[in-house]
Write a protein that holds these residues in place. Sequence first.
Motif, PDB file in Angstrom:
ATOM      1  N   MET A   1       1.002  -1.352   0.235  1.00 15.23           N
ATOM      2  CA  MET A   1      -0.059  -0.264   0.407  1.00 15.23           C
ATOM      3  C   MET A   1       0.901   0.905   0.205  1.00 15.23           C
ATOM      4  SD  MET A   1      -2.861   1.594   2.366  1.00 15.23           S
ATOM      5  CE  MET A   1      -3.891   2.479   2.501  1.00 15.23           C
ATOM      6  N   ILE A   2       0.131   2.417  -0.470  1.00 10.32           N
ATOM      7  CA  ILE A   2       1.003   3.593  -0.689  1.00 10.32           C
ATOM      8  C   ILE A   2       0.003   4.947   0.366  1.00 10.32           C
ATOM      9  CG2 ILE A   2       1.843   3.068  -2.961  1.00 10.32           C
ATOM     10  CD1 ILE A   2      -0.464   5.267  -4.152  1.00 10.32           C
ATOM     11  N   TYR A   3       1.501   5.769   0.640  1.00  8.00           N
ATOM     12  CA  TYR A   3       1.493   6.687   1.662  1.00  8.00           C
ATOM     13  C   TYR A   3       1.514   8.042   0.892  1.00  8.00           C
ATOM     14  CZ  TYR A   3       1.086   3.429   5.767  1.00  8.00           C
ATOM     15  OH  TYR A   3       0.875   3.161   6.630  1.00  8.00           O
ATOM     16  N   SER A   4       0.188   9.330   1.169  1.00  6.78           N
ATOM     17  CA  SER A   4       0.746  10.830   0.702  1.00  6.78           C
ATOM     18  C   SER A   4       1.908  11.142   1.301  1.00  6.78           C
ATOM     19  CB  SER A   4      -0.250  11.199   0.388  1.00  6.78           C
ATOM     20  OG  SER A   4      -0.877  12.806   0.066  1.00  6.78           O
ATOM     21  N   MET A   5       2.264  11.710   1.261  1.00  7.69           N
ATOM     22  CA  MET A   5       3.347  12.847   1.942  1.00  7.69           C
ATOM     23  C   MET A   5       2.713  13.460   2.440  1.00  7.69           C
ATOM     24  SD  MET A   5       6.990  13.098  -0.092  1.00  7.69           S
ATOM     25  CE  MET A   5       5.845  12.496  -1.366  1.00  7.69           C
ATOM     26  N   THR A   6       0.526  13.577   2.047  1.00  7.58           N
ATOM     27  CA  THR A   6      -0.334  15.017   2.701  1.00  7.58           C
ATOM     28  C   THR A   6      -0.937  14.636   3.683  1.00  7.58           C
ATOM     29  OG1 THR A   6      -0.550  16.077   0.210  1.00  7.58           O
ATOM     30  CG2 THR A   6      -1.756  17.018   2.136  1.00  7.58           C
ATOM     31  N   GLY A   7      -0.407  15.282   4.742  1.00 11.20           N
ATOM     32  CA  GLY A   7      -0.813  14.866   5.984  1.00 11.20           C
ATOM     33  C   GLY A   7      -0.987  15.709   7.239  1.00 11.20           C
ATOM     34  N   PHE A   8      -1.881  15.311   8.125  1.00 15.67           N
ATOM     35  CA  PHE A   8      -1.933  16.497   9.497  1.00 15.67           C
ATOM     36  C   PHE A   8      -2.264  15.715  10.668  1.00 15.67           C
ATOM     37  CE2 PHE A   8      -5.069  18.184  12.088  1.00 15.67           C
ATOM     38  CZ  PHE A   8      -4.241  19.570  12.634  1.00 15.67           C
ATOM     39  N   GLY A   9      -1.911  15.744  11.430  1.00 15.78           N
ATOM     40  CA  GLY A   9      -1.864  15.238  13.234  1.00 15.78           C
ATOM     41  C   GLY A   9      -1.990  15.706  14.590  1.00 15.78           C
ATOM     42  N   ARG A  10      -2.337  16.261  14.855  1.00 17.34           N
ATOM     43  CA  ARG A  10      -2.613  16.711  16.108  1.00 17.34           C
ATOM     44  C   ARG A  10      -2.486  16.134  17.659  1.00 17.34           C
ATOM     45  NH1 ARG A  10      -6.463  22.514  16.098  1.00 17.34           N
ATOM     46  NH2 ARG A  10      -4.705  22.822  15.228  1.00 17.34           N
ATOM     47  N   GLU A  11      -2.428  16.470  18.160  1.00 13.20           N
ATOM     48  CA  GLU A  11      -2.603  16.107  20.187  1.00 13.20           C
ATOM     49  C   GLU A  11      -2.739  17.322  20.757  1.00 13.20           C
ATOM     50  OE1 GLU A  11      -2.626  12.492  22.608  1.00 13.20           O
ATOM     51  OE2 GLU A  11      -3.360  13.163  20.159  1.00 13.20           O
ATOM     52  N   LEU A  12      -3.823  17.203  21.938  1.00 17.01           N
ATOM     53  CA  LEU A  12      -3.865  18.072  23.031  1.00 17.01           C
ATOM     54  C   LEU A  12      -3.248  17.349  24.093  1.00 17.01           C
ATOM     55  CD1 LEU A  12      -7.546  19.465  22.023  1.00 17.01           C
ATOM     56  CD2 LEU A  12      -5.039  20.022  20.983  1.00 17.01           C
ATOM     57  N   LEU A  13      -2.234  18.151  24.962  1.00 14.91           N
ATOM     58  CA  LEU A  13      -1.926  17.619  26.124  1.00 14.91           C
ATOM     59  C   LEU A  13      -2.606  18.737  26.963  1.00 14.91           C
ATOM     60  CD1 LEU A  13      -0.445  15.316  27.655  1.00 14.91           C
ATOM     61  CD2 LEU A  13       2.264  16.523  26.753  1.00 14.91           C
ATOM     62  N   GLU A  14      -2.871  18.285  28.936  1.00 12.59           N
ATOM     63  CA  GLU A  14      -3.071  18.741  29.451  1.00 12.59           C
ATOM     64  C   GLU A  14      -1.954  18.740  30.181  1.00 12.59           C
ATOM     65  OE1 GLU A  14      -7.017  20.203  31.827  1.00 12.59           O
ATOM     66  OE2 GLU A  14      -7.394  20.145  29.452  1.00 12.59           O
ATOM     67  N   TYR A  15      -1.602  19.682  31.177  1.00  9.40           N
ATOM     68  CA  TYR A  15      -0.009  18.803  32.259  1.00  9.40           C
ATOM     69  C   TYR A  15       0.031  20.790  32.979  1.00  9.40           C
ATOM     70  CZ  TYR A  15       3.951  17.707  33.983  1.00  9.40           C
ATOM     71  OH  TYR A  15       5.336  16.803  34.811  1.00  9.40           O
ATOM     72  N   GLN A  16      -0.175  19.635  34.856  1.00  4.33           N
ATOM     73  CA  GLN A  16      -0.078  20.976  35.691  1.00  4.33           C
ATOM     74  C   GLN A  16      -0.267  22.465  35.133  1.00  4.33           C
ATOM     75  OE1 GLN A  16       4.306  21.015  36.766  1.00  4.33           O
ATOM     76  NE2 GLN A  16       4.092  18.614  37.696  1.00  4.33           N
ATOM     77  N   GLY A  17      -1.354  22.214  34.787  1.00  5.76           N
ATOM     78  CA  GLY A  17      -2.519  23.258  34.216  1.00  5.76           C
ATOM     79  C   GLY A  17      -2.034  24.032  32.651  1.00  5.76           C
ATOM     80  N   LYS A  18      -1.840  23.570  32.627  1.00  6.09           N
ATOM     81  CA  LYS A  18      -1.302  23.924  30.693  1.00  6.09           C
ATOM     82  C   LYS A  18      -2.169  23.399  29.941  1.00  6.09           C
ATOM     83  CE  LYS A  18       3.695  24.046  31.194  1.00  6.09           C
ATOM     84  NZ  LYS A  18       4.697  24.256  31.620  1.00  6.09           N
ATOM     85  N   LYS A  19      -2.179  24.265  28.637  1.00  7.22           N
ATOM     86  CA  LYS A  19      -2.302  23.308  27.865  1.00  7.22           C
ATOM     87  C   LYS A  19      -1.921  23.447  26.439  1.00  7.22           C
ATOM     88  CE  LYS A  19      -7.824  24.231  28.695  1.00  7.22           C
ATOM     89  NZ  LYS A  19      -8.597  24.798  27.966  1.00  7.22           N
ATOM     90  N   ILE A  20      -1.112  22.617  26.089  1.00  5.92           N
ATOM     91  CA  ILE A  20      -0.048  22.081  25.183  1.00  5.92           C
ATOM     92  C   ILE A  20      -1.257  21.290  23.894  1.00  5.92           C
ATOM     93  CG2 ILE A  20       1.831  20.264  24.570  1.00  5.92           C
ATOM     94  CD1 ILE A  20       2.254  20.898  27.918  1.00  5.92           C
ATOM     95  N   THR A  21      -1.074  22.626  22.836  1.00  6.08           N
ATOM     96  CA  THR A  21      -1.277  21.269  21.397  1.00  6.08           C
ATOM     97  C   THR A  21      -0.344  21.159  20.368  1.00  6.08           C
ATOM     98  OG1 THR A  21      -2.947  23.462  21.726  1.00  6.08           O
ATOM     99  CG2 THR A  21      -2.770  21.785  19.378  1.00  6.08           C
ATOM    100  N   ILE A  22       0.141  20.639  20.017  1.00  5.82           N
ATOM    101  CA  ILE A  22       1.144  19.453  19.437  1.00  5.82           C
ATOM    102  C   ILE A  22       0.256  19.386  17.697  1.00  5.82           C
ATOM    103  CG2 ILE A  22       3.112  17.875  18.242  1.00  5.82           C
ATOM    104  CD1 ILE A  22       2.992  17.816  21.734  1.00  5.82           C
ATOM    105  N   ASP A  23       1.038  20.222  16.728  1.00  3.67           N
ATOM    106  CA  ASP A  23       0.415  20.515  15.635  1.00  3.67           C
ATOM    107  C   ASP A  23       1.450  19.964  14.421  1.00  3.67           C
ATOM    108  OD1 ASP A  23      -2.233  20.720  15.817  1.00  3.67           O
ATOM    109  OD2 ASP A  23      -2.088  22.746  15.549  1.00  3.67           O
ATOM    110  N   ILE A  24       1.477  18.548  13.434  1.00  2.00           N
ATOM    111  CA  ILE A  24       2.281  18.998  12.188  1.00  2.00           C
ATOM    112  C   ILE A  24       0.895  18.213  11.233  1.00  2.00           C
ATOM    113  CG2 ILE A  24       3.162  16.781  11.361  1.00  2.00           C
ATOM    114  CD1 ILE A  24       3.917  15.481  14.041  1.00  2.00           C
TER     115      ILE A  24
END
Length: 293
Positions: A1-24
């Motif tokens: 199977m082939i994969y595209s190079m177009t992609g998106f990933g997001r992860e949300l993390l709450e750590y000690q009163g901080k909201k951390i957003t990770i975007d790719i």
Amino acid sequence: MIYSMTGFGRELLEYQGKKITIDIRTLNSKSADISTRLPNQYKEKDIEIRRMLSQGLQRGKIDFTISVENEPNVNPINSAAVISTYKSLYDDCMRNGVVLNCNSADMLISSIIRFPDMQQNANDELTDEEWAAIESAIQNAIDKCCNYRKEEGRILEKDVLSKIDSILALLEKVPQYEAERISVIKDKLRQSLMELNMNDSNSENRYEQEIIYYLEKLDINEEKVRLRKHCEYFIETTKTEDAAGRKLGFIAQEMGREINTLGSKAHHAEMQKIVVMMKDELEKIKEQSLNIL
């Protein structure tokens, strides 16, 4: 199977009163072109983050962002630093005979809070525990991006394979014109020899020699076989390899060589039309293969 190079990933993390957003976000590129935007406290991990992205995503233009937001109910003020600074300024006022009332004391505290060093989270050091949580979140974002690429790859695979099928279908139309093509070549050679005003014996011998030469030179059986094999290899590669973008590009180049040779040997209008349609399908395949991982 082939994969595209177009992609998106997001992860949300709450750590000690901080909201951390990770975007790719990823787009097509010949190599791993990685761009990172990190808060100051995470910049020490830039190299390690790039290593994770390179291993997990392999290739493409990769934009990586970490953003941090403090929750509204979390007090970001460094209370110890504020109290120490207030006491120091209060003592200076008392020594100089300046009496602070409630309003002036409040104003002083408000001014102290705005000092850069009074922000508790401004220069926090990154702890091992926080980095472990962020590292796990980054890996989750990479996994989500890979899943996105996989879904896009299914669409790409369906598209390019439909074009391979079109080329094979066009190739099946070629034999119906080959007999007529040979007849046309024979007639042209005979006409050319007649125009040379040669005697019958010489003309016939020369005609036979020319026919043998041109039929060997213009034979397209090898090109048809190789083109069909290249198409089959293309299909096999999409089914058996995950990161096949470069290889599929090379196979498409070889297909192009065979199609071009067919065109140069055709000497028949309908066959030339078939070659043009093959080239059109192949160009679409080449365009799509640029976005295949």
